[in-house]
Design an enzyme around this catalytic site. Structure first.
Site, short mmCIF file in Angstrom:
data_model
loop_
_atom_site.label_atom_id
_atom_site.label_comp_id
_atom_site.label_asym_id
_atom_site.label_seq_id
_atom_site.Cartn_x
_atom_site.Cartn_y
_atom_site.Cartn_z
N CYS A 54 -7.83 0.42 7.79
CA CYS A 54 -6.47 -0.06 8.28
C CYS A 54 -5.72 0.37 7.04
O CYS A 54 -5.92 0.90 5.98
CB CYS A 54 -6.87 -1.67 7.75
SG CYS A 54 -7.66 -2.60 8.85
N GLU A 56 -3.61 -1.32 5.26
CA GLU A 56 -3.45 -2.02 4.14
C GLU A 56 -4.40 -1.43 3.01
O GLU A 56 -4.36 -1.56 1.86
CB GLU A 56 -3.68 -3.53 4.46
CG GLU A 56 -2.86 -4.42 5.12
CD GLU A 56 -3.39 -4.21 6.63
OE1 GLU A 56 -3.85 -3.42 7.21
OE2 GLU A 56 -3.11 -5.26 7.08
ZN LIG Z 1 -7.38 -4.64 8.42
#
Ligand SMILES: [Zn+2]
Length: 149
Positions: A54, A56
């Site tokens: 991801c 993030e």
């Molecule tokens: Zn994630």
């Protein structure tokens, strides 16, 4: 309380447009640290989708490496056939990663009730039955020290 705000949204979009200016689909994230600085990142895509990460994840690992706290995070996507950008609520794995810094971490969430289709919410509101609360030692959330042990 630092929230996921328009500035953080804009920083994520800048990161996305810098890395993938022409891609029809892309994802990027931005996070405020406890010192007010901003970290950004993009998703890691791999032929083996199980290896993807991801957007993030980069800011989370960088903050952790620096010994800083993330106080707010946002993830923004560009979708083929859709105008503008969409805020993606943090997935369960990213909620888990951000939980290191406690229930007050603000995250951008997809919110159709908002004119902008997103809002900022604390992790505790996003995940009110966080599994590790059972180990919180009298608090509502395990401490950062407990997470790191
Ligand atoms: Zn994630």
């Amino acid at each position: 309380m630092t929230q996921a705000d328009q500035h953080l949204f804009d920083r994520a979009v800048e990161q996305m447009e810098q890395r993938w200016p022409d891609a029809p689909e892309a994802v990027a994230a931005a996070a405020y640290l406890d010192d007010g600085s901003v970290l950004t990142g993009v998703s890691l895509d791999n032929f083996n989708a199980a290896m993807n990460l991801c957007a993030e994840t980069g800011p989370i690992c960088e903050a952790y490496s620096r010994g800083r706290r993330i106080v707010a995070s946002i993830c923004v996507s560009r979708e083929a056939g859709r105008d503008g950008f969409t805020v993606l609520s943090p997935c369960g794995a990213c909620q888990e990663r951000l939980a290191i810094w406690g229930p007050a971490v603000e995250v951008g969430v997809y919110d159709p009730s908002s004119p902008s289709y997103w809002s900022s919410r604390p992790l505790l509101e996003v995940n009110p039955y966080y599994w590790a609360a059972a180990f919180a030692e009298g608090d509502v959330w395990p401490s950062t020290a407990q997470h790191a042990s």
